[in-house]
Design a protein around this motif. Structure first.
Motif, PDB file in Angstrom:
ATOM      1  N   GLU A 109       0.830  -1.201   0.000  1.00  0.00           N
ATOM      2  CA  GLU A 109       0.000   0.000   0.000  1.00  0.00           C
ATOM      3  C   GLU A 109       0.869   1.258   0.000  1.00  0.00           C
ATOM      4  OE1 GLU A 109      -4.074   1.344   2.190  1.00  0.00           O
ATOM      5  OE2 GLU A 109      -2.485   0.570   3.496  1.00  0.00           O
ATOM      6  N   LYS A 110       1.939   1.271   0.801  1.00  0.00           N
ATOM      7  CA  LYS A 110       2.848   2.422   0.843  1.00  0.00           C
ATOM      8  C   LYS A 110       3.504   2.662  -0.517  1.00  0.00           C
ATOM      9  CE  LYS A 110       3.914   2.218   5.734  1.00  0.00           C
ATOM     10  NZ  LYS A 110       4.858   1.781   6.760  1.00  0.00           N
ATOM     11  N   ARG A 111       3.721   1.580  -1.261  1.00  0.00           N
ATOM     12  CA  ARG A 111       4.337   1.692  -2.588  1.00  0.00           C
ATOM     13  C   ARG A 111       3.317   2.008  -3.681  1.00  0.00           C
ATOM     14  NH1 ARG A 111       7.699  -3.286  -0.831  1.00  0.00           N
ATOM     15  NH2 ARG A 111       9.652  -2.292  -0.239  1.00  0.00           N
ATOM     16  N   GLY A 112       2.045   2.118  -3.298  1.00  0.00           N
ATOM     17  CA  GLY A 112       1.007   2.479  -4.268  1.00  0.00           C
ATOM     18  C   GLY A 112       0.539   1.321  -5.137  1.00  0.00           C
ATOM     19  N   MET A 113       0.828   0.089  -4.707  1.00  0.00           N
ATOM     20  CA  MET A 113       0.472  -1.075  -5.529  1.00  0.00           C
ATOM     21  C   MET A 113      -0.919  -1.619  -5.210  1.00  0.00           C
ATOM     22  SD  MET A 113       4.268  -2.760  -5.243  1.00  0.00           S
ATOM     23  CE  MET A 113       3.790  -4.367  -5.751  1.00  0.00           C
ATOM     24  N   VAL A 114      -1.379  -1.424  -3.980  1.00  0.00           N
ATOM     25  CA  VAL A 114      -2.704  -1.892  -3.569  1.00  0.00           C
ATOM     26  C   VAL A 114      -3.399  -0.807  -2.766  1.00  0.00           C
ATOM     27  CG1 VAL A 114      -2.001  -4.331  -3.485  1.00  0.00           C
ATOM     28  CG2 VAL A 114      -1.942  -2.959  -1.393  1.00  0.00           C
ATOM     29  N   ARG A 153      -6.692  -0.484   0.235  1.00  0.00           N
ATOM     30  CA  ARG A 153      -7.695  -1.143   1.079  1.00  0.00           C
ATOM     31  C   ARG A 153      -9.045  -0.495   0.749  1.00  0.00           C
ATOM     32  NH1 ARG A 153      -3.189  -1.238   4.738  1.00  0.00           N
ATOM     33  NH2 ARG A 153      -2.967  -3.281   5.702  1.00  0.00           N
ATOM     34  N   VAL A 154     -10.042  -1.349   0.546  1.00  0.00           N
ATOM     35  CA  VAL A 154     -11.382  -0.873   0.207  1.00  0.00           C
ATOM     36  C   VAL A 154     -12.355  -1.470   1.212  1.00  0.00           C
ATOM     37  CG1 VAL A 154     -13.174  -0.866  -1.581  1.00  0.00           C
ATOM     38  CG2 VAL A 154     -10.757  -0.789  -2.234  1.00  0.00           C
ATOM     39  N   ARG A 155     -13.227  -0.649   1.760  1.00  0.00           N
ATOM     40  CA  ARG A 155     -14.197  -1.142   2.749  1.00  0.00           C
ATOM     41  C   ARG A 155     -15.110  -2.178   2.123  1.00  0.00           C
ATOM     42  NH1 ARG A 155     -16.436   2.696   7.259  1.00  0.00           N
ATOM     43  NH2 ARG A 155     -15.292   1.294   8.581  1.00  0.00           N
ATOM     44  N   ALA A 162     -14.299  -5.642   7.881  1.00  0.00           N
ATOM     45  CA  ALA A 162     -13.383  -6.187   6.874  1.00  0.00           C
ATOM     46  C   ALA A 162     -12.993  -5.127   5.845  1.00  0.00           C
ATOM     47  CB  ALA A 162     -14.039  -7.367   6.162  1.00  0.00           C
ATOM     48  N   ALA A 163     -11.865  -5.361   5.244  1.00  0.00           N
ATOM     49  CA  ALA A 163     -11.419  -4.532   4.117  1.00  0.00           C
ATOM     50  C   ALA A 163     -10.955  -5.471   3.012  1.00  0.00           C
ATOM     51  CB  ALA A 163     -10.279  -3.613   4.536  1.00  0.00           C
ATOM     52  N   ILE A 200      -8.617  -5.964  -0.414  1.00  0.00           N
ATOM     53  CA  ILE A 200      -7.375  -5.418  -0.961  1.00  0.00           C
ATOM     54  C   ILE A 200      -7.490  -5.481  -2.475  1.00  0.00           C
ATOM     55  CG2 ILE A 200      -4.860  -5.616  -1.004  1.00  0.00           C
ATOM     56  CD1 ILE A 200      -6.171  -5.102   1.807  1.00  0.00           C
ATOM     57  N   GLU A 201      -7.341  -4.337  -3.122  1.00  0.00           N
ATOM     58  CA  GLU A 201      -7.442  -4.278  -4.582  1.00  0.00           C
ATOM     59  C   GLU A 201      -6.162  -3.707  -5.168  1.00  0.00           C
ATOM     60  OE1 GLU A 201     -10.865  -2.003  -5.684  1.00  0.00           O
ATOM     61  OE2 GLU A 201     -12.266  -3.470  -4.848  1.00  0.00           O
ATOM     62  N   LEU A 202      -5.811  -4.210  -6.342  1.00  0.00           N
ATOM     63  CA  LEU A 202      -4.668  -3.643  -7.046  1.00  0.00           C
ATOM     64  C   LEU A 202      -5.009  -2.247  -7.529  1.00  0.00           C
ATOM     65  CD1 LEU A 202      -3.521  -6.629  -9.302  1.00  0.00           C
ATOM     66  CD2 LEU A 202      -2.314  -5.690  -7.338  1.00  0.00           C
ATOM     67  N   THR A 203      -4.060  -1.344  -7.422  1.00  0.00           N
ATOM     68  CA  THR A 203      -4.208  -0.023  -8.016  1.00  0.00           C
ATOM     69  C   THR A 203      -3.791  -0.135  -9.489  1.00  0.00           C
ATOM     70  OG1 THR A 203      -1.921   0.548  -7.512  1.00  0.00           O
ATOM     71  CG2 THR A 203      -3.595   1.126  -5.840  1.00  0.00           C
ATOM     72  N   GLU A 204      -3.917   0.940 -10.219  1.00  0.00           N
ATOM     73  CA  GLU A 204      -3.468   0.923 -11.617  1.00  0.00           C
ATOM     74  C   GLU A 204      -1.986   0.565 -11.691  1.00  0.00           C
ATOM     75  OE1 GLU A 204      -3.642   0.785 -15.563  1.00  0.00           O
ATOM     76  OE2 GLU A 204      -5.375   1.068 -14.258  1.00  0.00           O
ATOM     77  N   GLN A 205      -1.191   1.146 -10.819  1.00  0.00           N
ATOM     78  CA  GLN A 205       0.239   0.826 -10.774  1.00  0.00           C
ATOM     79  C   GLN A 205       0.445  -0.654 -10.440  1.00  0.00           C
ATOM     80  OE1 GLN A 205       2.496   3.066  -7.901  1.00  0.00           O
ATOM     81  NE2 GLN A 205       4.327   1.868  -8.215  1.00  0.00           N
ATOM     82  N   GLY A 206      -0.326  -1.179  -9.497  1.00  0.00           N
ATOM     83  CA  GLY A 206      -0.231  -2.582  -9.132  1.00  0.00           C
ATOM     84  C   GLY A 206      -0.583  -3.497 -10.290  1.00  0.00           C
ATOM     85  N   ARG A 207      -1.622  -3.122 -11.047  1.00  0.00           N
ATOM     86  CA  ARG A 207      -2.003  -3.913 -12.228  1.00  0.00           C
ATOM     87  C   ARG A 207      -0.897  -3.902 -13.270  1.00  0.00           C
ATOM     88  NH1 ARG A 207      -6.961  -2.209 -10.788  1.00  0.00           N
ATOM     89  NH2 ARG A 207      -6.869  -0.240 -11.889  1.00  0.00           N
ATOM     90  N   GLU A 208      -0.303  -2.749 -13.493  1.00  0.00           N
ATOM     91  CA  GLU A 208       0.790  -2.656 -14.474  1.00  0.00           C
ATOM     92  C   GLU A 208       1.959  -3.554 -14.075  1.00  0.00           C
ATOM     93  OE1 GLU A 208       1.771   1.482 -14.845  1.00  0.00           O
ATOM     94  OE2 GLU A 208      -0.209   1.985 -15.679  1.00  0.00           O
ATOM     95  N   ILE A 209       2.303  -3.536 -12.795  1.00  0.00           N
ATOM     96  CA  ILE A 209       3.398  -4.377 -12.303  1.00  0.00           C
ATOM     97  C   ILE A 209       3.034  -5.849 -12.451  1.00  0.00           C
ATOM     98  CG2 ILE A 209       4.657  -5.062 -10.214  1.00  0.00           C
ATOM     99  CD1 ILE A 209       4.473  -2.044  -9.386  1.00  0.00           C
ATOM    100  N   ALA A 210       1.798  -6.206 -12.090  1.00  0.00           N
ATOM    101  CA  ALA A 210       1.357  -7.609 -12.195  1.00  0.00           C
ATOM    102  C   ALA A 210       1.377  -8.075 -13.648  1.00  0.00           C
ATOM    103  CB  ALA A 210      -0.043  -7.766 -11.598  1.00  0.00           C
ATOM    104  N   TYR A 211       0.869  -7.247 -14.567  1.00  0.00           N
ATOM    105  CA  TYR A 211       0.873  -7.627 -15.987  1.00  0.00           C
ATOM    106  C   TYR A 211       2.296  -7.764 -16.524  1.00  0.00           C
ATOM    107  CZ  TYR A 211      -4.167  -6.693 -16.207  1.00  0.00           C
ATOM    108  OH  TYR A 211      -5.516  -6.713 -16.016  1.00  0.00           O
ATOM    109  N   ALA A 212       3.168  -6.856 -16.128  1.00  0.00           N
ATOM    110  CA  ALA A 212       4.565  -6.923 -16.582  1.00  0.00           C
ATOM    111  C   ALA A 212       5.234  -8.193 -16.062  1.00  0.00           C
ATOM    112  CB  ALA A 212       5.331  -5.680 -16.135  1.00  0.00           C
ATOM    113  N   ALA A 213       4.996  -8.530 -14.804  1.00  0.00           N
ATOM    114  CA  ALA A 213       5.573  -9.751 -14.235  1.00  0.00           C
ATOM    115  C   ALA A 213       5.026 -10.981 -14.953  1.00  0.00           C
ATOM    116  CB  ALA A 213       5.269  -9.826 -12.737  1.00  0.00           C
TER     117      ALA A 213
END
Length: 83
Positions: free
Chosen positions: A9-14, A16-18, A25-26, A28-41
């Motif tokens: 979360e601090k790195r902007g990759m995910v 927390r969504v209520r 409960a919360a 955890i969703e990927l942010t746009e940056q997180g999706r880009e990293i996941a797709y690249a990996a």
């Protein structure tokens, strides 16, 4: 697990969504940056696997795919909680 999510979360990759059904409960969703990293990996791993198995006979390749899929999807026992 909380520490991993905190760092991501601090790195902007995910983010927390209520959870609308459970206020405690919360999700955890990927942010746009997180999706880009996941797709690249995913692309890198896919390209690497293709290089490794690219010359394998098609029949052997299908057999390998079935075996690996079986290994990945096989039910696993849940480890006992540590005291």
């Amino acid at each position: 697990m909380t520490g991993l999510v905190d760092r991501a979360e601090k790195r902007g990759m995910v983010a927390r969504v209520r959870d609308q059904r459970d206020r405690r409960a919360a999700r955890i969703e990927l942010t746009e940056q997180g999706r880009e990293i996941a797709y690249a990996a995913h692309r890198k791993v896919t390209e690497h696997v293709e290089r490794l198995i690219g010359d394998i006979d098609p029949g052997d390749r299908e057999r390998l795919e079935r075996l690996v899929t079986g290994i990945i999807t096989a039910p696993r026992p849940v480890p006992a909680a540590r005291a």
